[in-house]
Design an enzyme around this catalytic site. Structure first.
Site, PDB file in Angstrom:
ATOM      1  N   HIS A 135     -29.271  47.061  73.486  1.00  0.00           N
ATOM      2  CA  HIS A 135     -28.211  46.433  72.704  1.00  0.00           C
ATOM      3  C   HIS A 135     -28.339  46.963  71.267  1.00  0.00           C
ATOM      4  O   HIS A 135     -29.442  47.301  70.833  1.00  0.00           O
ATOM      5  CB  HIS A 135     -28.450  44.923  72.749  1.00  0.00           C
ATOM      6  CG  HIS A 135     -27.390  44.074  72.147  1.00  0.00           C
ATOM      7  ND1 HIS A 135     -27.224  43.937  70.792  1.00  0.00           N
ATOM      8  CD2 HIS A 135     -26.437  43.283  72.719  1.00  0.00           C
ATOM      9  CE1 HIS A 135     -26.226  43.096  70.551  1.00  0.00           C
ATOM     10  NE2 HIS A 135     -25.725  42.697  71.706  1.00  0.00           N
ATOM     11  N   GLN A 215     -31.571  38.243  77.138  1.00  0.00           N
ATOM     12  CA  GLN A 215     -30.956  38.014  78.446  1.00  0.00           C
ATOM     13  C   GLN A 215     -31.960  37.519  79.489  1.00  0.00           C
ATOM     14  O   GLN A 215     -31.580  37.229  80.621  1.00  0.00           O
ATOM     15  CB  GLN A 215     -30.293  39.303  78.964  1.00  0.00           C
ATOM     16  CG  GLN A 215     -29.195  39.848  78.075  1.00  0.00           C
ATOM     17  CD  GLN A 215     -27.977  38.929  77.995  1.00  0.00           C
ATOM     18  OE1 GLN A 215     -27.781  38.035  78.829  1.00  0.00           O
ATOM     19  NE2 GLN A 215     -27.143  39.148  76.988  1.00  0.00           N
ATOM     20  N   CYS A 376     -21.629  45.853  72.760  1.00  0.00           N
ATOM     21  CA  CYS A 376     -22.643  46.124  71.721  1.00  0.00           C
ATOM     22  C   CYS A 376     -23.693  47.105  72.212  1.00  0.00           C
ATOM     23  O   CYS A 376     -24.891  46.950  71.921  1.00  0.00           O
ATOM     24  CB  CYS A 376     -23.290  44.842  71.227  1.00  0.00           C
ATOM     25  SG  CYS A 376     -22.136  43.736  70.428  1.00  0.00           S
TER      26      CYS A 376
END
Lengths: 417, 138
Positions: A135, A215, A376
């Protein structure tokens, strides 16, 4: 018991849990028609159970005062609530001590903290290893310090299926490597990376590892002592807590070595006009009045997730993912990005010839909220050879019926667009 | 908003059959960083008058149809007229001017629905920012 039966059997529990989330039952009128909200954008931000909303409200109605300063009843209570949240995070992660839990504004802030502070210990020419699937939050902070301090960034590649090529770790390695940083789970591909192997390899060479847990922490049990990572960053808002709040876990030995990040109140022991002495851990890294409501909300969110069961959440999301893939496969023109075995509950996909924005707008008209864009992760999108993708991401409150509604809407999009 | 309200037939038509689209590989694109959509605009004419407008790019229906409609609308206009139309369109989409003021401008009025969708405003205005730059470079 088959996986399908297990998924069916779990539905009553999921329906009960959904009652705890006011937003999931909100009415939605689209094009004059009432629609049922299907929220599949959980990798971006998760919804909050009532217990979290109550904790935030209760903090403000009963305890609000500045922490660590105010010598009065409210100040004591606010400080107690704030510090109790730290203890709760410590037990969630199985950290060794509360000094290892730093409260931040979120994953991005946590990673910036490590990047800025760690880089001050490095010399020009030193190297940092990241991966192609990061990311922007675990990429740009390193680019910034690389630029500032003359460091070199190296990247572990991925396969076309979205699996990390850890076989390349020895190839990329050099004595100049000073840190390895990688996501526990990709926010686009859903790939769950083999952290243990990467950490073991780096530790054999005396090099610390930062794990971006944005995540993973919301979706599975993460034990920092079993994992033996040196840093772990994650956000409150992806696990049912408030936005603008998050955590940096760091091993005490490393946090003691790192210089402070931001300056201001709380992070100091004493200040003169020309210099300061930094406070002890964890306050050394917490400048300014913190997000107290955030701490109260995260505490409630962790209590909620623990009561639901993080192992069950991980298992259930895997069942939903498998079921969704069965339903989506075979839809004309559909293409998937990231098919690593054992991946988490994220599906990045496209219908050939349909822009992800148009697909997402079509799904939205059916009440289905998915993300569309590069998520992103520009370099990853380029690696996959796409500009943008649509992404459905699950949380434990999503149902089999919602997957059916989603798959039907994708099938209609394929036929109509 | 219903899908069909935003994605009207006229919008789908411009997306499927873009007007004045040609390869402009030598130009620098204006991009929407949030989705990767990109548009290039070439103005063909002199410092006073626009004879032709060409565009190139990739993106969603909204950004591509907006580019196609823009190219049709500005073809044959004087530079001051074109600048006035660009500022009128951007003003309406940003909610600074009444939406009805687009009704006299032909197909482009179909994009009025975007005003209610803040995330899609960037799609609808991409080509207009590109032509704004091109007009400034004349």
């Amino acid at each position: 018991m088959t996986n399908h039966q297990e998924l069916l059997d779990a539905q009553p529990k999921v329906q009960r849990l959904r009652q705890d989330f006011p937003i999931l039952n909100r009415p939605l009128v689209l094009g004059g028609k009432p629609r049922t909200l299907v929220y599949f954008d959980n990798a971006a931000t998760a919804q909050k159970p009532r217990s979290v909303l109550d904790a935030i409200r209760s903090y403000d109605e009963n305890a609000n005062a500045n922490v660590h300063r105010a010598i009065h009843s409210l100040g004591e209570e606010a400080t107690r609530i704030y510090e109790a949240s730290r203890d709760r995070v410590k037990t969630l992660l199985n950290a060794s001590s509360r000094e290892e839990i730093i409260f931040t504004r979120g994953t991005t802030d946590s990673i910036n903290l490590v990047a800025q502070s760690f880089a001050k210990l490095l010399s020009p020419g030193d190297e940092i290893i990241a991966t192609e699937m990061e990311h922007h939050a675990n990429l740009v902070p390193w680019q910034m310090v690389a630029d500032q301090y003359g460091l070199k960034l190296k990247f572990l590649p991925i396969t076309d299926d979205g699996v990390l090529r850890i076989d390349q770790l020895p190839v990329l390695w050099s004595p100049r490597v000073k840190l390895v940083t990688l996501a526990a789970m990709s926010n686009v591909l859903g790939t769950i990376n083999p952290l243990e192997e990467v950490i073991a390899f780096a530790h054999e060479r005396g090099v610390p590892v930062l794990v971006d847990g944005a995540q993973s922490v919301p979706h599975m049990r993460v034990d920092v002592r079993a994992l033996d990572c040196d840093f772990l960053a994650f956000s409150s808002h992806k696990m049912g807590g408030p936005t603008g709040f998050g955590v940096l876990y760091g091993k005490k030995e490393w946090l003691e070595k790192l210089p402070p990040y931001q300056g201001g109140g709380d992070m100091i022991r004493s200040v003169w006009l020309d210099h300061f002495e930094a406070n002890d851990l964890p306050y050394k890294f917490e400048a300014g009045t913190p997000h107290m409501e955030g701490a109260a909300g995260l505490h409630a969110a962790i209590d909620y997730l623990d009561a639901v069961g993080l192992d069950w959440i991980h298992r259930y999301e895997g069942l939903l993912l498998d079921y969704a893939m069965e339903q989506l496969k075979g839809i004309p023109r559909i293409r998937f990005f990231g098919t690593a075995p054992g991946k988490g509950g994220i599906i990045a996909f496209l219908l050939d010839g349909i822009h992800a924005h148009d697909l997402s707008a079509f799904l939205d008209s059916r009440g289905v909220a998915v993300r569309a864009g590069h998520h992103c992760a520009h370099p990853l999108a380029r690696r996959l050879g796409v500009v943008s993708t649509a992404r459905a991401s699950f949380y434990f409150y999503n149902t089999k019926d919602e997957v059916d509604a989603f798959a039907a809407a994708v099938r209609d999009a394929s036929a109509q667009l | 908003m219903a899908f069909d309200e935003l994605y009207q037939e006229i919008i789908r038509d411009h997306y499927k059959n873009p007007r004045n689209k040609r390869e402009l590989s030598h130009l620098k694109a204006v991009e929407n960083p949030s989705c990767g959509d990109s548009v290039k605009v070439l103005l063909d004419g002199d410092s006073q008058h626009i004879e032709n407008v060409y565009f190139d790019g990739s993106g969603c229906s909204i950004s591509m149809c907006s580019a196609s409609m823009m190219s049709e609308l500005l073809t044959g206009k004087t530079v001051p007229e074109a600048k006035q139309i660009v500022s009128q369109f951007l003003g309406v989409i940003r909610g600074e001017q009444p939406a009805d003021s687009l009704d006299d401008l032909g197909d482009i009025a179909a994009l009025k629905g975007v005003i209610e969708l803040p995330v899609r405003v960037k799609c609808a205005t991409l080509a207009w920012h590109a032509v704004e730059q091109a007009l400034g470079d004349l």
